[in-house]
Scaffold this motif. Structure first.
Motif, PDB file in Angstrom:
ATOM      1  N   LEU A  50       0.636  -1.171  -0.370  1.00 30.47           N
ATOM      2  CA  LEU A  50       0.495   0.051   0.391  1.00 30.47           C
ATOM      3  C   LEU A  50       0.491   1.054   0.449  1.00 30.47           C
ATOM      4  CD1 LEU A  50      -3.162   0.811   0.080  1.00 30.47           C
ATOM      5  CD2 LEU A  50      -3.114   0.812   2.393  1.00 30.47           C
ATOM      6  N   LYS A  51       1.922   1.608   0.833  1.00 21.79           N
ATOM      7  CA  LYS A  51       2.836   2.039   1.180  1.00 21.79           C
ATOM      8  C   LYS A  51       3.236   2.699  -0.114  1.00 21.79           C
ATOM      9  CE  LYS A  51       3.727   2.062   5.671  1.00 21.79           C
ATOM     10  NZ  LYS A  51       5.180   2.682   7.305  1.00 21.79           N
ATOM     11  N   HIS A  52       3.719   1.824  -0.946  1.00 24.38           N
ATOM     12  CA  HIS A  52       4.383   1.691  -2.433  1.00 24.38           C
ATOM     13  C   HIS A  52       3.203   2.555  -3.120  1.00 24.38           C
ATOM     14  CE1 HIS A  52       6.362   0.391  -6.200  1.00 24.38           C
ATOM     15  NE2 HIS A  52       5.130  -0.501  -6.392  1.00 24.38           N
TER      16      HIS A  52
ATOM     17  N   GLN B 132       4.511   5.369  -5.601  1.00 26.42           N
ATOM     18  CA  GLN B 132       4.148   5.700  -7.450  1.00 26.42           C
ATOM     19  C   GLN B 132       3.288   6.927  -7.918  1.00 26.42           C
ATOM     20  OE1 GLN B 132       3.260   1.259  -8.322  1.00 26.42           O
ATOM     21  NE2 GLN B 132       2.920   2.599 -10.338  1.00 26.42           N
ATOM     22  N   TYR B 133       2.153   7.049  -6.471  1.00 26.36           N
ATOM     23  CA  TYR B 133       1.386   7.715  -7.604  1.00 26.36           C
ATOM     24  C   TYR B 133       1.447   9.166  -6.873  1.00 26.36           C
ATOM     25  CZ  TYR B 133      -1.145   3.340  -9.513  1.00 26.36           C
ATOM     26  OH  TYR B 133      -1.023   2.279 -10.481  1.00 26.36           O
ATOM     27  N   TYR B 134       2.222   9.835  -5.675  1.00 26.89           N
ATOM     28  CA  TYR B 134       2.328  10.425  -5.374  1.00 26.89           C
ATOM     29  C   TYR B 134       2.377  11.557  -6.022  1.00 26.89           C
ATOM     30  CZ  TYR B 134       3.367  14.191  -2.404  1.00 26.89           C
ATOM     31  OH  TYR B 134       3.287  15.895  -1.065  1.00 26.89           O
ATOM     32  N   ASP B 135       3.583  11.447  -7.147  1.00 27.50           N
ATOM     33  CA  ASP B 135       3.512  13.239  -8.332  1.00 27.50           C
ATOM     34  C   ASP B 135       1.847  12.985  -8.873  1.00 27.50           C
ATOM     35  OD1 ASP B 135       5.677  13.206  -6.865  1.00 27.50           O
ATOM     36  OD2 ASP B 135       6.507  12.824  -8.867  1.00 27.50           O
ATOM     37  N   GLU B 136       1.672  12.376  -8.996  1.00 31.07           N
ATOM     38  CA  GLU B 136       0.149  11.747 -10.033  1.00 31.07           C
ATOM     39  C   GLU B 136      -0.612  12.346  -8.741  1.00 31.07           C
ATOM     40  OE1 GLU B 136      -3.417   9.595 -11.821  1.00 31.07           O
ATOM     41  OE2 GLU B 136      -0.641   8.903 -11.757  1.00 31.07           O
ATOM     42  N   ILE B 137      -0.952  12.650  -7.624  1.00 33.63           N
ATOM     43  CA  ILE B 137      -2.050  13.300  -6.912  1.00 33.63           C
ATOM     44  C   ILE B 137      -2.175  14.307  -6.649  1.00 33.63           C
ATOM     45  CG2 ILE B 137      -2.883  12.944  -4.644  1.00 33.63           C
ATOM     46  CD1 ILE B 137      -2.829   9.568  -4.959  1.00 33.63           C
ATOM     47  N   VAL B 138      -0.535  14.913  -6.520  1.00 36.29           N
ATOM     48  CA  VAL B 138      -0.059  16.423  -6.543  1.00 36.29           C
ATOM     49  C   VAL B 138      -0.796  16.697  -7.558  1.00 36.29           C
ATOM     50  CG1 VAL B 138       1.964  17.257  -5.844  1.00 36.29           C
ATOM     51  CG2 VAL B 138       1.516  15.466  -4.986  1.00 36.29           C
ATOM     52  N   ALA B 139      -0.290  16.503  -8.845  1.00 34.15           N
ATOM     53  CA  ALA B 139      -0.919  16.828  -9.554  1.00 34.15           C
ATOM     54  C   ALA B 139      -1.646  16.955  -9.906  1.00 34.15           C
ATOM     55  CB  ALA B 139      -0.528  16.495 -11.370  1.00 34.15           C
ATOM     56  N   HIS B 140      -2.935  16.365  -9.813  1.00 34.98           N
ATOM     57  CA  HIS B 140      -4.716  17.252  -9.591  1.00 34.98           C
ATOM     58  C   HIS B 140      -5.113  18.018  -8.847  1.00 34.98           C
ATOM     59  CE1 HIS B 140      -5.786  13.764 -11.672  1.00 34.98           C
ATOM     60  NE2 HIS B 140      -5.396  12.303 -10.911  1.00 34.98           N
ATOM     61  N   ARG B 141      -4.163  18.337  -7.715  1.00 34.28           N
ATOM     62  CA  ARG B 141      -4.125  18.935  -6.373  1.00 34.28           C
ATOM     63  C   ARG B 141      -3.544  20.145  -7.403  1.00 34.28           C
ATOM     64  NH1 ARG B 141      -0.591  22.850  -3.364  1.00 34.28           N
ATOM     65  NH2 ARG B 141      -2.927  24.255  -2.033  1.00 34.28           N
ATOM     66  N   ARG B 142      -2.664  20.374  -7.743  1.00 43.87           N
ATOM     67  CA  ARG B 142      -2.407  21.862  -8.497  1.00 43.87           C
ATOM     68  C   ARG B 142      -3.004  22.393  -9.039  1.00 43.87           C
ATOM     69  NH1 ARG B 142       3.695  22.113  -8.123  1.00 43.87           N
ATOM     70  NH2 ARG B 142       4.885  21.384  -4.943  1.00 43.87           N
ATOM     71  N   TYR B 143      -3.747  21.497 -10.294  1.00 43.07           N
ATOM     72  CA  TYR B 143      -4.932  21.757 -11.448  1.00 43.07           C
ATOM     73  C   TYR B 143      -6.228  22.006 -10.515  1.00 43.07           C
ATOM     74  CZ  TYR B 143      -7.371  21.819 -15.032  1.00 43.07           C
ATOM     75  OH  TYR B 143      -8.941  22.127 -15.514  1.00 43.07           O
ATOM     76  N   LEU B 144      -6.114  21.923  -9.276  1.00 40.73           N
ATOM     77  CA  LEU B 144      -7.427  22.080  -8.653  1.00 40.73           C
ATOM     78  C   LEU B 144      -7.553  23.346  -8.338  1.00 40.73           C
ATOM     79  CD1 LEU B 144      -8.911  18.527  -7.471  1.00 40.73           C
ATOM     80  CD2 LEU B 144      -9.979  19.947  -9.429  1.00 40.73           C
ATOM     81  N   HIS B 145      -6.080  23.403  -7.842  1.00 41.36           N
ATOM     82  CA  HIS B 145      -6.095  24.963  -6.945  1.00 41.36           C
ATOM     83  C   HIS B 145      -6.191  26.301  -7.602  1.00 41.36           C
ATOM     84  CE1 HIS B 145      -4.946  26.413  -3.297  1.00 41.36           C
ATOM     85  NE2 HIS B 145      -3.970  27.873  -4.307  1.00 41.36           N
TER      86      HIS B 145
ATOM     87  N   PHE C 292      -2.932  30.496   2.977  1.00 41.94           N
ATOM     88  CA  PHE C 292      -3.333  29.328   3.262  1.00 41.94           C
ATOM     89  C   PHE C 292      -2.283  28.356   2.205  1.00 41.94           C
ATOM     90  CE2 PHE C 292      -5.315  24.787   3.689  1.00 41.94           C
ATOM     91  CZ  PHE C 292      -5.317  24.768   4.700  1.00 41.94           C
ATOM     92  N   ASN C 293      -1.734  27.848   2.903  1.00 39.59           N
ATOM     93  CA  ASN C 293      -0.546  26.652   2.256  1.00 39.59           C
ATOM     94  C   ASN C 293      -0.291  25.772   3.097  1.00 39.59           C
ATOM     95  OD1 ASN C 293       0.783  25.678   0.083  1.00 39.59           O
ATOM     96  ND2 ASN C 293       2.718  27.452   0.205  1.00 39.59           N
ATOM     97  N   PRO C 294      -0.795  24.463   3.081  1.00 39.71           N
ATOM     98  CA  PRO C 294      -0.639  23.152   3.713  1.00 39.71           C
ATOM     99  C   PRO C 294       0.476  22.285   3.337  1.00 39.71           C
ATOM    100  CG  PRO C 294      -2.341  23.257   2.177  1.00 39.71           C
ATOM    101  CD  PRO C 294      -2.719  24.088   2.190  1.00 39.71           C
ATOM    102  N   ASN C 295       0.950  21.855   3.530  1.00 34.50           N
ATOM    103  CA  ASN C 295       1.850  21.010   3.455  1.00 34.50           C
ATOM    104  C   ASN C 295       1.313  19.925   2.400  1.00 34.50           C
ATOM    105  OD1 ASN C 295       4.256  18.977   2.982  1.00 34.50           O
ATOM    106  ND2 ASN C 295       5.312  19.858   4.094  1.00 34.50           N
ATOM    107  N   GLU C 296       2.222  19.707   1.065  1.00 32.14           N
ATOM    108  CA  GLU C 296       1.645  18.339   0.271  1.00 32.14           C
ATOM    109  C   GLU C 296       1.678  17.250   0.389  1.00 32.14           C
ATOM    110  OE1 GLU C 296       0.977  20.854  -4.108  1.00 32.14           O
ATOM    111  OE2 GLU C 296       2.646  20.223  -3.677  1.00 32.14           O
ATOM    112  N   ALA C 297       3.102  17.384   1.339  1.00 28.64           N
ATOM    113  CA  ALA C 297       3.260  15.680   2.030  1.00 28.64           C
ATOM    114  C   ALA C 297       1.991  14.927   3.180  1.00 28.64           C
ATOM    115  CB  ALA C 297       4.137  15.697   2.594  1.00 28.64           C
ATOM    116  N   VAL C 298       0.944  16.212   3.162  1.00 33.49           N
ATOM    117  CA  VAL C 298      -0.754  15.733   4.362  1.00 33.49           C
ATOM    118  C   VAL C 298      -1.128  14.561   3.232  1.00 33.49           C
ATOM    119  CG1 VAL C 298      -2.170  16.968   2.875  1.00 33.49           C
ATOM    120  CG2 VAL C 298      -1.975  16.085   5.205  1.00 33.49           C
ATOM    121  N   ILE C 299      -0.879  14.536   1.713  1.00 31.33           N
ATOM    122  CA  ILE C 299      -1.590  14.240   1.115  1.00 31.33           C
ATOM    123  C   ILE C 299      -1.240  12.213   1.113  1.00 31.33           C
ATOM    124  CG2 ILE C 299      -1.668  12.976  -2.050  1.00 31.33           C
ATOM    125  CD1 ILE C 299      -1.869  15.809  -2.649  1.00 31.33           C
ATOM    126  N   LYS C 300      -0.427  12.306   1.699  1.00 32.28           N
ATOM    127  CA  LYS C 300       0.903  10.354   1.614  1.00 32.28           C
ATOM    128  C   LYS C 300      -0.192   9.987   3.085  1.00 32.28           C
ATOM    129  CE  LYS C 300       5.376  11.190  -0.019  1.00 32.28           C
ATOM    130  NZ  LYS C 300       6.393  10.717  -0.036  1.00 32.28           N
TER     131      LYS C 300
END
Length: 391
Positions: free
Chosen positions: A4-6, A10-23, A365-373
């Motif tokens: 699960l951690k793997h 693996q998909y963390y950068d993709e999720i961050v990209a989603h977040r940045r687009y939505l932001h 407001f600018n949360p640390n994106e590592a919260v996604i993990k």
């Protein structure tokens, strides 16, 4: 669960990209059309069956497990706030006076990542997962609108989970507390109508500002009537009247919020605000009107489910379990789900430095994106345990 951690890494950068687009492309409550389209496009790419325009611009996906079992609902909210962003981020909002200042961009991106990872476990799921992308959380109770459109049925939802990021908590911490974890979020607008006139002739006018100032003080004194052991907030946040230095205005408008955990406190404060407004109306010879509404109940965490969730967090949050003191006074319409089925709602820390951060609803407001993990790992562990897929 190393696998699960793997997947999360693996998909963390993709999720961050989603977040940045939505932001970068936020939309206000009741107007989340493009956000919903983006979510629908991602679900289509994943091959996840889904419905759109549910309860407004809501999107609901369904992942059906290989084996019979209960249905789990995972919810993320999608709407932004009427705030001009001041973060200077390279992916700052492109829409004037609209900003994701409450973390809903992270919540939505988080659920898109969870959806993708759950597909890897679909063959071992005992039951189903409803992916609920909710509009209109900020004061419009989009949860109720989606429920009215039938999202709790076909298949029937048995358990609901969700989260909210919290800058008052350190990154790597989580609060999973029992019972009510948020407040009744009440909002009121009081209009006092006088008779305007020249500032040099106040005796020839009916000054609504005098009434407004007195009412402000009276309302803020109501806290003395509430048990100090009962969490509560009574706060007028806006007072508007006039524009010119020598013109007594016709109107004075007060807007505020009340937050309580107990229904008797909620009812008492509302009754007293109405009484005080009538008293001021009579004393100052103004006319008054009140708009008063409460869009949600407190979120309630099922004690048994909360205890299970806490035990599952051993390898997820390195800084451990904490109490969400500040979050207890916010309003959160996930309560519409926890009113109907057992639920678990996590409050996840997102600040690296508790001496240097901006709160929710702040223009910086600018949360640390590592919260996604942390957030995705936590919800996935709860989901897989509940649907007996961890084995």
């Amino acid at each position: 669960m190393k696998q699960l951690k793997h997947f999360i890494e693996q998909y963390y950068d993709e999720i961050v990209a989603h977040r940045r687009y939505l932001h970068q492309h936020p939309e206000l409550s009741l107007h989340e059309k493009e956000t919903a389209h983006y979510v629908s496009k991602q679900l289509t790419a994943l091959g996840i069956a889904h419905q759109t325009n549910i309860g407004g611009h809501g999107v609901v996906g369904l992942i059906e497990g290989a084996f019979p079992g209960p249905t789990l609902l995972i919810r993320a909210d999608m709407d932004a706030l009427p705030i001009q962003e001041a973060t200077n981020l390279p992916f700052a909002s492109e829409n004037p006076n609209i900003m994701h200042a409450c973390g809903h961009d992270i919540h939505t991106a988080n659920l898109l990542g969870i959806a993708k990872i759950l597909l890897h476990y679909q063959s071992s799921l005992h039951g189903n997962v409803k992916l609920v992308f909710q509009p209109a959380e900020e004061g419009h109770n989009g949860a109720n609108s989606m429920i009215a459109d039938g999202i709790m049925e076909n298949p029937t939802v048995d358990y609901a989970i969700g989260l909210h990021i919290e800058p008052h908590l350190k990154l790597g911490t989580v609060a999973i507390e029992e019972g009510p974890i948020s407040a009744y979020p009440e909002f009121f607008t009081i209009q006092l109508h006088g008779r305007g006139g020249h500032g040099s002739l106040p005796y020839a006018s009916v000054d609504p500002l005098r009434a407004g100032v007195h009412l402000y003080q009276l309302i803020h004194d109501l806290h003395k009537e509430i048990n100090p052991l009962h969490p509560h907030v009574i706060q007028i946040c806006s007072m508007q009247a006039g524009e010119a230095p020598a013109v007594i205005p016709d109107y004075c408008v007060l807007k505020g919020t009340v937050r309580t955990h107990f229904a008797e406190d909620k009812d008492h404060i509302q009754q007293r605000i109405r009484q005080l407004t009538q008293m001021v109306e009579s004393f100052y010879h103004v006319e008054s009107s009140i708009q008063y509404h409460c869009p949600a109940t407190p979120v309630f965490n099922d004690p048994e489910k909360a205890e299970i969730a806490r035990h599952l967090m051993d390898d997820v949050f390195p800084e451990g379990l904490v109490s969400s003191v500040h979050f207890k006074m916010v309003g959160e319409d996930f309560a519409s789900f926890s009113d109907r089925v057992p639920a678990t709602f996590l409050v996840v820390g997102c600040s690296e430095d508790l001496n240097n951060y901006y709160p929710l609803h702040n223009a910086q407001f600018n949360p640390n994106e590592a919260v996604i993990k942390y957030g995705s790992h936590a919800l996935l562990k709860i989901a897989l345990h509940y649907l007996n897929a961890a084995h």
